[in-house]
Design a protein around this motif. Structure first.
Motif, PDB file in Angstrom:
ATOM      1  N   GLU A 245      68.276   5.111  54.519  1.00  0.00           N
ATOM      2  CA  GLU A 245      69.582   4.991  53.310  1.00  0.00           C
ATOM      3  C   GLU A 245      68.965   4.429  52.199  1.00  0.00           C
ATOM      4  O   GLU A 245      68.284   3.752  52.044  1.00  0.00           O
ATOM      5  CB  GLU A 245      70.439   4.146  54.185  1.00  0.00           C
ATOM      6  CG  GLU A 245      69.915   2.711  54.419  1.00  0.00           C
ATOM      7  CD  GLU A 245      70.902   1.623  54.997  1.00  0.00           C
ATOM      8  OE1 GLU A 245      71.771   1.073  54.087  1.00  0.00           O
ATOM      9  OE2 GLU A 245      70.900   1.337  56.161  1.00  0.00           O
ATOM     10  N   ARG A 246      70.058   4.680  51.085  1.00  0.00           N
ATOM     11  CA  ARG A 246      69.891   4.248  49.788  1.00  0.00           C
ATOM     12  C   ARG A 246      70.341   3.085  49.813  1.00  0.00           C
ATOM     13  O   ARG A 246      71.503   2.711  50.296  1.00  0.00           O
ATOM     14  CB  ARG A 246      70.514   5.104  48.716  1.00  0.00           C
ATOM     15  CG  ARG A 246      69.708   6.270  48.755  1.00  0.00           C
ATOM     16  CD  ARG A 246      68.555   6.363  48.001  1.00  0.00           C
ATOM     17  NE  ARG A 246      67.680   7.490  47.687  1.00  0.00           N
ATOM     18  CZ  ARG A 246      66.470   7.827  47.400  1.00  0.00           C
ATOM     19  NH1 ARG A 246      65.907   6.870  46.886  1.00  0.00           N
ATOM     20  NH2 ARG A 246      65.979   8.980  47.103  1.00  0.00           N
ATOM     21  N   ILE A 247      69.672   1.991  48.889  1.00  0.00           N
ATOM     22  CA  ILE A 247      69.981   0.533  49.033  1.00  0.00           C
ATOM     23  C   ILE A 247      70.502   0.696  47.288  1.00  0.00           C
ATOM     24  O   ILE A 247      69.393   0.785  46.347  1.00  0.00           O
ATOM     25  CB  ILE A 247      68.788  -0.509  49.023  1.00  0.00           C
ATOM     26  CG1 ILE A 247      68.539  -0.041  50.640  1.00  0.00           C
ATOM     27  CG2 ILE A 247      69.253  -1.832  48.977  1.00  0.00           C
ATOM     28  CD1 ILE A 247      69.577  -0.325  51.816  1.00  0.00           C
ATOM     29  N   ALA A 248      71.903   0.181  47.027  1.00  0.00           N
ATOM     30  CA  ALA A 248      72.014  -0.007  45.674  1.00  0.00           C
ATOM     31  C   ALA A 248      71.271  -1.352  45.069  1.00  0.00           C
ATOM     32  O   ALA A 248      71.167  -2.175  45.785  1.00  0.00           O
ATOM     33  CB  ALA A 248      73.456  -0.280  45.584  1.00  0.00           C
ATOM     34  N   THR A 249      70.787  -0.950  43.919  1.00  0.00           N
ATOM     35  CA  THR A 249      70.259  -1.895  43.217  1.00  0.00           C
ATOM     36  C   THR A 249      71.003  -3.110  42.741  1.00  0.00           C
ATOM     37  O   THR A 249      71.897  -3.061  42.169  1.00  0.00           O
ATOM     38  CB  THR A 249      69.391  -1.353  41.710  1.00  0.00           C
ATOM     39  OG1 THR A 249      68.743  -0.151  42.439  1.00  0.00           O
ATOM     40  CG2 THR A 249      68.645  -2.552  41.245  1.00  0.00           C
ATOM     41  N   VAL A 250      70.677  -4.484  42.913  1.00  0.00           N
ATOM     42  CA  VAL A 250      71.539  -5.615  42.558  1.00  0.00           C
ATOM     43  C   VAL A 250      71.387  -5.590  40.919  1.00  0.00           C
ATOM     44  O   VAL A 250      70.158  -5.307  40.239  1.00  0.00           O
ATOM     45  CB  VAL A 250      70.608  -7.016  43.070  1.00  0.00           C
ATOM     46  CG1 VAL A 250      71.619  -7.995  42.482  1.00  0.00           C
ATOM     47  CG2 VAL A 250      70.996  -6.800  44.809  1.00  0.00           C
TER      48      VAL A 250
END
Length: 300
Positions: A245-250
Motif C-alpha cells: 500500500e502507498r503511505i501518504a507523506t507527512v
C-alpha cells in the motif's frame, strides 16, 4: 524583543555589535561557523548555526560551554528533521507496522560530474560531500535510533579532479540492526531516499522532500500546500502478510524550526535542536573519517 535572523555576511561584525539584535543566524561557509557563532555568543546574542554545527567536536564544545556561561540559546539548523519523507519514516517506525527494524538505508544521490567552483569543493574550508550531506543523514539516524555501538565507513573521491570526497558509505552498528547511510555525485538513477526492512514489512521511499526546490523557485513557507508532496512520490509499504500500500507523506514544514526558536526565546521552551545532539553527530563524522582512513570498524 526584536528577533533578526541574519549573519555570515561581510558586515557580520557590525551585526554582532548592534544592540537592537537579539538573535543571529550563522549561514556561512562551514569553516566560518565557529568564529561567527563564538563572536555572537560572546556579544550576548542568541545563535542559530547552519549545519554542520562546526568543523570539529572541539569547536562545538567551546560553543556549548560559552552558550551555557552566557545563558544564551544555541541551536543548529538541522532542517532535514522536518522533511516530509523523514517525518513519514519516523511515524512508520513509531507505529510498529514494520516490526523490529533490521536494516535502515538512507541514500542521497546526485549526478554532478563537473567540479563546481566554491568552498564546498575545497578540503581546507570544510568541504566535501560527507560533511555536506552526511551531516543530515547522520543526524536523522541518531534521531531515529540513538547512538550506535560502532561504525565503519568508506570515503573516496570518484570524479576527475576532485579535491574532496564525493562518495561515502557509512554503516552504523546497532546490535543486529544496521543503518547504512550513503551518497554519491555520480548516480544517474538515484537509489531510494529511504528503505527500511523490518520483521513485519518494508517501507521504500523515492524522491527528495520538495521544500528546498520550492524555495529555490520562489515559493513561500506560508503558501498553502508548501510542504505537500505529490501522490506519485508516496512511499510503498509492503507488509509481510498482505498487499502493498502507498503511505501518504507527512507534510514537511521547515518553518516549525523557527516557530520553536521563537517559543524558546519568548517563553523559555527548549530549542528545536539540542546543540549537544548536533555535537554527537559531529563525533560520528569524525570517527567515520578515522574508520575510512584506517580501513576498520571503530567502537563508539
Amino acid at each position: 524583543m526584536e528577533l533578526v535572523a541574519e549573519a555570515g555576511s561581510a558586515d557580520a561584525a557590525d551585526l554582532i555589535a548592534r544592540g537592537d539584535i537579539d538573535l543571529l543566524v550563522v549561514a556561512a561557509p562551514n569553516h566560518a561557523h565557529f568564529a561567527l557563532a563564538e563572536a555572537a555568543l560572546s556579544a550576548g546574542k542568541h545563535v542559530v548555526v547552519d549545519k554542520p554545527f562546526t568543523v570539529t567536536t572541539a569547536e562545538a564544545d567551546v560553543l556549548l560551554a560559552l552558550a551555557a556561561a552566557r545563558q544564551r540559546m544555541l541551536t543548529v539548523f538541522q532542517n532535514r528533521r522536518w522533511d516530509g519523507d523523514f517525518l513519514t519514516v519516523r511515524a512508520m517506525i513509531e507505529s510498529g507496522r514494520l516490526g523490529e527494524i533490521l536494516l535502515f538505508e538512507a541514500h542521497w544521490d546526485r549526478f554532478r560530474p563537473a567540479i563546481k567552483p566554491g568552498w564546498r569543493e575545497r578540503p581546507s574550508e570544510g568541504g566535501g560531500l560527507f560533511v555536506d550531506l552526511g551531516a543530515h543523514l547522520v543526524d536523522q539516524a541518531l534521531v531515529l535510533f540513538g547512538r550506535p555501538e560502532a561504525l565503519s565507513a568508506d570515503l573516496v573521491r570518484q570524479r576527475q579532479q576532485a579535491e574532496v570526497d564525493d562518495y561515502f558509505d557509512l554503516i552504523l552498528h546497532y546490535g543486529r540492526m544496521r543503518a547504512r547511510l550513503s551518497a554519491s555525485t555520480l548516480v544517474t538513477a538515484p537509489r531510494p531516499r529511504f528503505a527500511l526492512y523490518g520483521t513485519e514489512g518494508a517501507l521504500v521511499k523515492h524522491g527528495l522532500d520538495p521544500q528546498e526546490a520550492r524555495l529555490r523557485d520562489g515559493g513561500d513557507v506560508l503558501d498553502p500546500g508548501f510542504g505537500i508532496e505529490d501522490e506519485a512520490d508516496y512511499a510503498l509499504f509492503t507488509p509481510a502478510d498482505g498487499p502493498a500500500e502507498r503511505i501518504a507523506t507527512v507534510p514537511g514544514c521547515y518553518r516549525t524550526f523557527y516557530e520553536e526558536v521563537a517559543e524558546a526565546l519568548l517563553r523559555g521552551g527548549p530549542p528545536p535542536v539540542d546543540p549537544r545532539s548536533a555535537r554527537n553527530g559531529l563525533l560520528v563524522l569524525e570517527l567515520a573519517r578515522e574508520s575510512a582512513r584506517e580501513g576498520k570498524r571503530l567502537t563508539l
